[in-house]
Design an enzyme around this catalytic site. Structure first.
Site, short mmCIF file in Angstrom:
data_model
loop_
_atom_site.label_atom_id
_atom_site.label_comp_id
_atom_site.label_asym_id
_atom_site.label_seq_id
_atom_site.Cartn_x
_atom_site.Cartn_y
_atom_site.Cartn_z
N ILE A 91 0.74 -1.30 0.09
CA ILE A 91 -0.17 0.02 0.04
C ILE A 91 0.97 1.29 -0.02
O ILE A 91 0.72 2.38 -0.74
CB ILE A 91 -1.02 0.04 1.25
N ASP A 108 15.29 0.97 10.30
CA ASP A 108 14.37 0.11 10.96
C ASP A 108 13.97 0.98 12.14
O ASP A 108 14.71 1.48 12.85
CB ASP A 108 15.49 -1.30 11.60
N ALA A 155 4.66 1.41 7.85
CA ALA A 155 5.28 0.29 8.36
C ALA A 155 4.98 -0.69 9.36
O ALA A 155 4.64 -0.05 10.27
CB ALA A 155 6.90 0.76 8.33
N TYR A 214 -2.26 -9.04 16.08
CA TYR A 214 -2.16 -8.02 14.97
C TYR A 214 -3.25 -6.91 15.37
O TYR A 214 -2.74 -5.69 15.39
CB TYR A 214 -2.44 -8.70 13.60
N ASN A 216 -10.16 -4.81 3.51
CA ASN A 216 -9.08 -5.49 2.65
C ASN A 216 -8.33 -5.00 1.75
O ASN A 216 -9.14 -4.82 0.47
CB ASN A 216 -9.61 -6.93 2.32
N ARG A 233 -8.79 -20.71 9.05
CA ARG A 233 -7.13 -20.20 9.64
C ARG A 233 -7.38 -19.41 10.99
O ARG A 233 -8.44 -18.48 11.32
CB ARG A 233 -7.00 -19.23 8.61
N ASP A 244 -9.35 -15.58 12.15
CA ASP A 244 -9.98 -14.91 11.19
C ASP A 244 -11.56 -14.79 11.75
O ASP A 244 -12.26 -15.49 11.94
CB ASP A 244 -10.20 -15.71 10.00
N1 UDP Z 1 -8.11 -16.81 2.48
C1 UDP Z 1 -8.28 -18.08 1.82
N2 UDP Z 1 -7.28 -18.53 1.21
C2 UDP Z 1 -6.16 -18.10 0.81
C3 UDP Z 1 -5.75 -16.93 1.58
C4 UDP Z 1 -6.85 -16.11 2.53
O1 UDP Z 1 -9.31 -18.67 2.11
O2 UDP Z 1 -5.26 -18.34 0.48
C5 UDP Z 1 -9.26 -16.37 3.27
C6 UDP Z 1 -8.93 -16.10 4.88
O3 UDP Z 1 -9.03 -17.06 5.68
C7 UDP Z 1 -9.71 -14.65 4.94
C8 UDP Z 1 -9.93 -14.25 3.90
O4 UDP Z 1 -9.61 -15.34 2.69
O5 UDP Z 1 -11.02 -15.38 5.21
C9 UDP Z 1 -9.15 -13.11 3.34
O6 UDP Z 1 -7.90 -13.25 3.85
P1 UDP Z 1 -6.77 -12.30 3.52
O7 UDP Z 1 -5.29 -13.07 4.11
O8 UDP Z 1 -6.35 -11.92 2.18
O9 UDP Z 1 -6.85 -10.95 4.31
P2 UDP Z 1 -7.17 -10.67 5.84
O10 UDP Z 1 -8.58 -10.73 5.88
O11 UDP Z 1 -6.53 -11.71 6.73
O12 UDP Z 1 -6.60 -9.35 5.84
#
Ligand code: UDP
Length: 323
Positions: free
Chosen positions: A12, A51, A74, A141, A170, A276, A279
């Site tokens: 970005i 840094d 950053a 995060y 996003n 994951r 999420d």
């Molecule tokens: N996601 C997925 N497959 C991937 C990468 C991400 O299903 O290879 C899903 C992830 O679990 C989330 C959404 O896509 O629900 C967006 O993830 P991303 O990492 O792009 O952005 P975030 O929302 O974590 O900032």
């Protein structure tokens, strides 16, 4: 305006540097290149490698730049990684950011623009999400970004710092020259486009049992150039505070894959995987406050247009940046 911008070699940040330069500002980029790329820094900018954890180096770089405003991109920015290595997130995003904040205050720089995230809210009870929601981050995060937001508020109260913190949803898409290239790619859209480019066999769908219409996570994708425009408005605005930046529309993982199939003309094989960690099921912005108060006008409200720009960049730069 003379602008000091951290993270200008990242995704970005690189687009924001380009837009600032196009608008006639002068820019010093401060970046340690741990995630960014030297060739992602517009050649019209001054580049200072460094840094954020080095307090003295941050101070001297900022002083040398003679900046009137700071834009702070950053950061460590991966939800999943923050769940396994939280120390990296609190160290870089809070302690590193504090070095910059102190330097800005000591040098009497009044304007500070910060990249925050919708992850500060955690899973909302309803969408679209406004800025007055409670803060319940579910990953380090989001917690680290919220902590830095609190520092900004205190520095505003005590030192008179004028700041704007943008809570991005996003980021996606690319400018003509600069796009998304992470050394280890974890983001959905670039991973799906890799399949269309023939660089991977399939993409993953993380979690298919979420409480969403098709069981996959819903996100709000906003064009990186629109984010950059918001930062330019923030630098010259007289407002201080917190603003969401998103398109106001949510797309599930499966819907994103479908749009990518349409734009690339390729069939994309997707493998269902477990959720994951960290999420939230559904994140969709209300960006009304930024539209109303900052006069922000996104140029890419449609996901098709956003993904088309990403696809164009990835086709032109199939191996990303060459450093
Ligand atoms: N996601 C997925 N497959 C991937 C990468 C991400 O299903 O290879 C899903 C992830 O679990 C989330 C959404 O896509 O629900 C967006 O993830 P991303 O990492 O792009 O952005 P975030 O929302 O974590 O900032």
């Amino acid at each position: 305006m003379r602008v000091f911008l951290t993270g200008g070699a990242g995704y970005i940040g690189s687009v924001c540097v380009e837009e600032l330069l196009n608008a006639g500002h002068s820019v010093t980029v401060f970046d340690d290149l741990c995630e960014g790329h030297r060739s992602a820094v517009d050649e019209r900018a001054m580049f200072v490698p460094g840094d954020l954890s080095n307090r003295v180096a941050v101070y001297h770089a900022l002083k040398e730049s003679n900046a009137e405003g700071v834009v702070h991109f950053a950061a460590a920015a991966l939800v999943g990684e923050s769940m396994t290595n939280p120390g990296k997130y609190f160290g870089t995003n809070v302690a590193g950011g504090l070095n910059l904040l102190d330097a800005a205050v000591n040098l009497r720089i009044k304007r500070f623009v910060f990249s925050s995230t919708c992850a500060v809210y955690g899973p909302p009870e309803s969408v679209p999400m406004t800025e007055d929601l409670p803060f319940r981050p579910i990953n380090p995060y989001g917690e680290s970004k919220r902590m830095f937001e609190r520092l900004l508020s205190w520095y505003g109260t005590i030192h008179g710092l004028e700041f704007i913190a943008f809570r991005y949803f996003n980021a996606a898409g690319a400018s003509e020259r600069f796009g998304e290239h992470h050394r280890v790619e974890t983001h959905l859209i670039p991973n799906v486009l890799r399949v269309a480019l023939g660089q991977s066999e399939s993409c993953a769908v993380f979690g298919t049992d979420y409480p969403t219409p098709d069981g996959t996570c819903v996100r709000d994708y906003v064009h990186v150039s629109d984010l950059a425009q918001a930062h330019m408005l923030a630098l010259t605005s007289e407002k201080s505070g917190f603003y969401n930046l998103g398109s106001g529309v949510g797309f599930s993982v499966r819907e994103v894959i479908k749009v990518c199939e349409k734009i690339t003309g390729s069939q994309i094989s997707a493998i269902e995987k477990p959720r994951r960690p960290g999420d939230p099921p559904r994140l969709v912005a209300s960006a009304e406050k930024a539209i109303r108060e900052l006069n922000w006008k996104p140029n890419f409200p449609e996901i098709e247009a956003i993904i088309s720009t990403a696809w164009k960049w990835h086709k032109q730069n199939p191996t990303g940046y060459v450093d």
